[in-house]
Design a protein around this motif. Structure first.
Motif, mmCIF file in Angstrom:
data_model
loop_
_atom_site.group_PDB
_atom_site.id
_atom_site.type_symbol
_atom_site.label_atom_id
_atom_site.label_comp_id
_atom_site.label_asym_id
_atom_site.label_seq_id
_atom_site.Cartn_x
_atom_site.Cartn_y
_atom_site.Cartn_z
ATOM 1 N N ILE A 139 0.843 -1.196 0.000
ATOM 2 C CA ILE A 139 0.000 0.000 0.000
ATOM 3 C C ILE A 139 0.880 1.249 0.000
ATOM 4 O O ILE A 139 1.843 1.322 0.751
ATOM 5 C CB ILE A 139 -0.932 0.015 1.222
ATOM 6 N N SER A 140 0.528 2.212 -0.829
ATOM 7 C CA SER A 140 1.251 3.478 -0.891
ATOM 8 C C SER A 140 0.315 4.627 -0.545
ATOM 9 O O SER A 140 -0.801 4.706 -1.068
ATOM 10 C CB SER A 140 1.826 3.703 -2.298
ATOM 11 N N LYS A 141 0.789 5.506 0.340
ATOM 12 C CA LYS A 141 0.055 6.726 0.653
ATOM 13 C C LYS A 141 0.548 7.822 -0.271
ATOM 14 O O LYS A 141 1.749 8.092 -0.338
ATOM 15 C CB LYS A 141 0.281 7.115 2.112
ATOM 16 N N VAL B 6 -5.663 5.622 11.738
ATOM 17 C CA VAL B 6 -7.067 5.235 11.644
ATOM 18 C C VAL B 6 -7.219 3.897 12.357
ATOM 19 O O VAL B 6 -6.785 2.860 11.854
ATOM 20 C CB VAL B 6 -7.528 5.142 10.175
ATOM 21 N N ASN B 7 -7.780 3.935 13.554
ATOM 22 C CA ASN B 7 -7.926 2.730 14.375
ATOM 23 C C ASN B 7 -9.072 1.879 13.840
ATOM 24 O O ASN B 7 -10.102 2.402 13.414
ATOM 25 C CB ASN B 7 -8.196 3.137 15.826
ATOM 26 N N SER B 8 -8.914 0.565 13.854
ATOM 27 C CA SER B 8 -9.874 -0.319 13.192
ATOM 28 C C SER B 8 -10.753 -1.066 14.190
ATOM 29 O O SER B 8 -10.300 -1.457 15.268
ATOM 30 C CB SER B 8 -9.144 -1.327 12.294
ATOM 31 N N TRP B 9 -12.006 -1.266 13.794
ATOM 32 C CA TRP B 9 -12.995 -1.944 14.629
ATOM 33 C C TRP B 9 -13.494 -3.171 13.894
ATOM 34 O O TRP B 9 -14.027 -3.074 12.798
ATOM 35 C CB TRP B 9 -14.152 -0.987 14.918
ATOM 36 N N ARG B 10 -13.279 -4.346 14.474
ATOM 37 C CA ARG B 10 -13.723 -5.604 13.870
ATOM 38 C C ARG B 10 -15.045 -6.039 14.503
ATOM 39 O O ARG B 10 -15.134 -6.185 15.722
ATOM 40 C CB ARG B 10 -12.658 -6.679 14.085
ATOM 41 N N VAL B 11 -16.067 -6.253 13.666
ATOM 42 C CA VAL B 11 -17.358 -6.763 14.106
ATOM 43 C C VAL B 11 -17.609 -8.085 13.388
ATOM 44 O O VAL B 11 -17.474 -8.160 12.165
ATOM 45 C CB VAL B 11 -18.503 -5.769 13.803
ATOM 46 N N ASN C 262 -19.532 -10.779 18.194
ATOM 47 C CA ASN C 262 -18.661 -10.006 19.073
ATOM 48 C C ASN C 262 -18.043 -8.848 18.289
ATOM 49 O O ASN C 262 -18.255 -8.717 17.083
ATOM 50 C CB ASN C 262 -17.568 -10.884 19.702
ATOM 51 N N ASN C 263 -17.272 -8.009 18.980
ATOM 52 C CA ASN C 263 -16.573 -6.913 18.323
ATOM 53 C C ASN C 263 -15.308 -6.583 19.109
ATOM 54 O O ASN C 263 -15.215 -6.871 20.300
ATOM 55 C CB ASN C 263 -17.469 -5.681 18.191
ATOM 56 N N ALA C 264 -14.359 -6.003 18.421
ATOM 57 C CA ALA C 264 -13.110 -5.599 19.073
ATOM 58 C C ALA C 264 -12.540 -4.375 18.363
ATOM 59 O O ALA C 264 -12.319 -4.401 17.147
ATOM 60 C CB ALA C 264 -12.090 -6.737 19.055
ATOM 61 N N LEU C 265 -12.334 -3.313 19.125
ATOM 62 C CA LEU C 265 -11.680 -2.110 18.610
ATOM 63 C C LEU C 265 -10.194 -2.200 18.920
ATOM 64 O O LEU C 265 -9.802 -2.451 20.059
ATOM 65 C CB LEU C 265 -12.274 -0.866 19.259
ATOM 66 N N ARG C 266 -9.371 -2.024 17.900
ATOM 67 C CA ARG C 266 -7.915 -2.079 18.062
ATOM 68 C C ARG C 266 -7.366 -0.661 17.957
ATOM 69 O O ARG C 266 -7.650 0.052 17.002
ATOM 70 C CB ARG C 266 -7.304 -2.960 16.984
ATOM 71 N N ILE C 267 -6.551 -0.276 18.946
ATOM 72 C CA ILE C 267 -6.035 1.091 19.033
ATOM 73 C C ILE C 267 -4.525 1.057 19.214
ATOM 74 O O ILE C 267 -4.006 0.315 20.051
ATOM 75 C CB ILE C 267 -6.676 1.844 20.218
ATOM 76 N N ASN C 268 -3.822 1.869 18.438
ATOM 77 C CA ASN C 268 -2.374 1.997 18.633
ATOM 78 C C ASN C 268 -2.067 2.680 19.963
ATOM 79 O O ASN C 268 -2.792 3.578 20.394
ATOM 80 C CB ASN C 268 -1.747 2.816 17.498
ATOM 81 N N GLN C 269 -0.953 2.273 20.576
ATOM 82 C CA GLN C 269 -0.521 2.914 21.812
ATOM 83 C C GLN C 269 0.330 4.146 21.562
ATOM 84 O O GLN C 269 0.395 5.039 22.408
ATOM 85 C CB GLN C 269 0.293 1.930 22.664
ATOM 86 N N SER D 9 2.714 5.671 15.874
ATOM 87 C CA SER D 9 2.802 4.975 14.593
ATOM 88 C C SER D 9 1.559 5.243 13.759
ATOM 89 O O SER D 9 0.443 5.304 14.274
ATOM 90 C CB SER D 9 2.942 3.462 14.826
ATOM 91 N N ASN D 10 1.745 5.437 12.444
ATOM 92 C CA ASN D 10 0.595 5.679 11.570
ATOM 93 C C ASN D 10 0.132 4.410 10.866
ATOM 94 O O ASN D 10 -0.631 4.456 9.907
ATOM 95 C CB ASN D 10 0.902 6.776 10.542
ATOM 96 N N VAL D 11 0.609 3.256 11.359
ATOM 97 C CA VAL D 11 0.185 1.953 10.833
ATOM 98 C C VAL D 11 -0.383 1.139 11.984
ATOM 99 O O VAL D 11 0.252 1.001 13.030
ATOM 100 C CB VAL D 11 1.358 1.196 10.179
ATOM 101 N N ILE D 12 -1.574 0.603 11.805
ATOM 102 C CA ILE D 12 -2.211 -0.190 12.845
ATOM 103 C C ILE D 12 -1.761 -1.645 12.742
ATOM 104 O O ILE D 12 -1.528 -2.152 11.653
ATOM 105 C CB ILE D 12 -3.752 -0.093 12.749
ATOM 106 N N GLY D 13 -1.586 -2.294 13.885
ATOM 107 C CA GLY D 13 -1.303 -3.724 13.891
ATOM 108 C C GLY D 13 0.162 -4.102 13.880
ATOM 109 O O GLY D 13 0.493 -5.284 13.851
#
Length: 260
Positions: free
Chosen positions: A114-116, A158-163, A176-183, A186-190
């Motif tokens: 992916i390129s920004k 951009v933090n991602s929410w999995r449903v 279920n659902n889970a919101l993943r947030i960077n600590q 970093s501009n890349v999640i995960g």
């Protein structure tokens, strides 16, 4: 994310390759590790999760992102261009008036390839068009703008929410659902030690907030936002949206939706 087969015997868990580390699968016995299905769901695994109304295994090919775009365009709410069919003039018009776009391999996964692209830095859109096609980055998407509620927690990504939905008894159900947030910044999640939590339909956190190692947090380590004060708008509408979308393809019973 996990899924189960309720027909008896050993539970069948659906677990993408990038989730094996999070679930500490490497620490499990060999027999336990075999209970997890990797990213490529094949054969009996597909049948267990996706068989519908007594039919054979039904596969809908969304491995190309632009196929998904066409099928679910109503719910995606941002624009894109497919360079396989779009001309150089179409691409130039797509860039016009935008600050940032993202180019990707439509068959890619896990954030690879992916390129920004900052549109103001593009000197020659025709040259960029040729470069993207040569790289196989045939899908160019409008950037997602994160909500103010999530920016208060971490504005750097951009933090991602999995449903997760399951189609059963003629309708789709939220499992279920889970919101993943960077600590951090970093501009890349995960790719870092992230934080995980679940939300109720009113946008409040209804679980512990934990990191990859099981540590519990009461506020965000970078911004200091107290998790007890978090209320994210639009959660109920998003849950209704994925139920509606899941019911468009009842043949695929078990789906994890990523929402931003």
């Amino acid at each position: 994310m996990e899924g189960g087969d309720d027909r008896g015997g050993n539970e069948n868990r659906l677990c993408g390759e990038n989730r094996r580390h999070d679930f500490r699968c490497q620490r499990n016995a060999r027999r336990e590790r075999k209970a997890y299905t990797g990213g490529a769901c094949k054969g009996s695994d597909c049948k267990r999760s996706n068989v519908f109304a007594g039919s054979r295994c039904c596969l809908i090919d969304f491995t190309h992102s632009y196929a998904l775009w066409r099928f679910f365009k109503k719910y995606l709410k941002r624009d894109f261009i497919n360079l396989r069919t779009g001309s150089k003039e179409d691409f130039k018009k797509f860039l016009d008036g935008r600050e940032t776009v993202f180019a990707k391999d439509p068959t890619g996964e896990g954030g690879h390839g992916i390129s920004k692209i900052t549109v103001a830095d593009v000197k020659d859109s025709n040259k960029l068009y040729d470069e993207l096609k040569a790289n196989g980055q045939l899908l160019v998407e409008e950037a997602i703008v994160q909500s103010d509620d999530l920016n208060e927690i971490n504005p750097c990504v951009v933090n991602s929410w999995r449903v997760v939905t399951l189609y059963k008894d003629g309708k789709a159900h939220i499992i279920n659902n889970a919101l993943r947030i960077n600590q951090d910044e970093s501009n890349v999640i995960g790719c870092t030690n992230d934080l995980y939590l679940s939300l109720d339909a009113d946008g409040r956190i209804d679980s512990n907030v934990i990191d990859d190692y099981g540590n519990v947090y009461d506020k965000h380590p970078m911004t200091g936002k107290k998790f007890s004060e978090v209320k994210i708008a639009g959660v109920r509408e998003a849950l209704d949206m994925v139920v509606e979308a899941a019911e468009k393809i009842p043949q695929v019973r078990y789906i994890g939706w990523d929402i931003a």
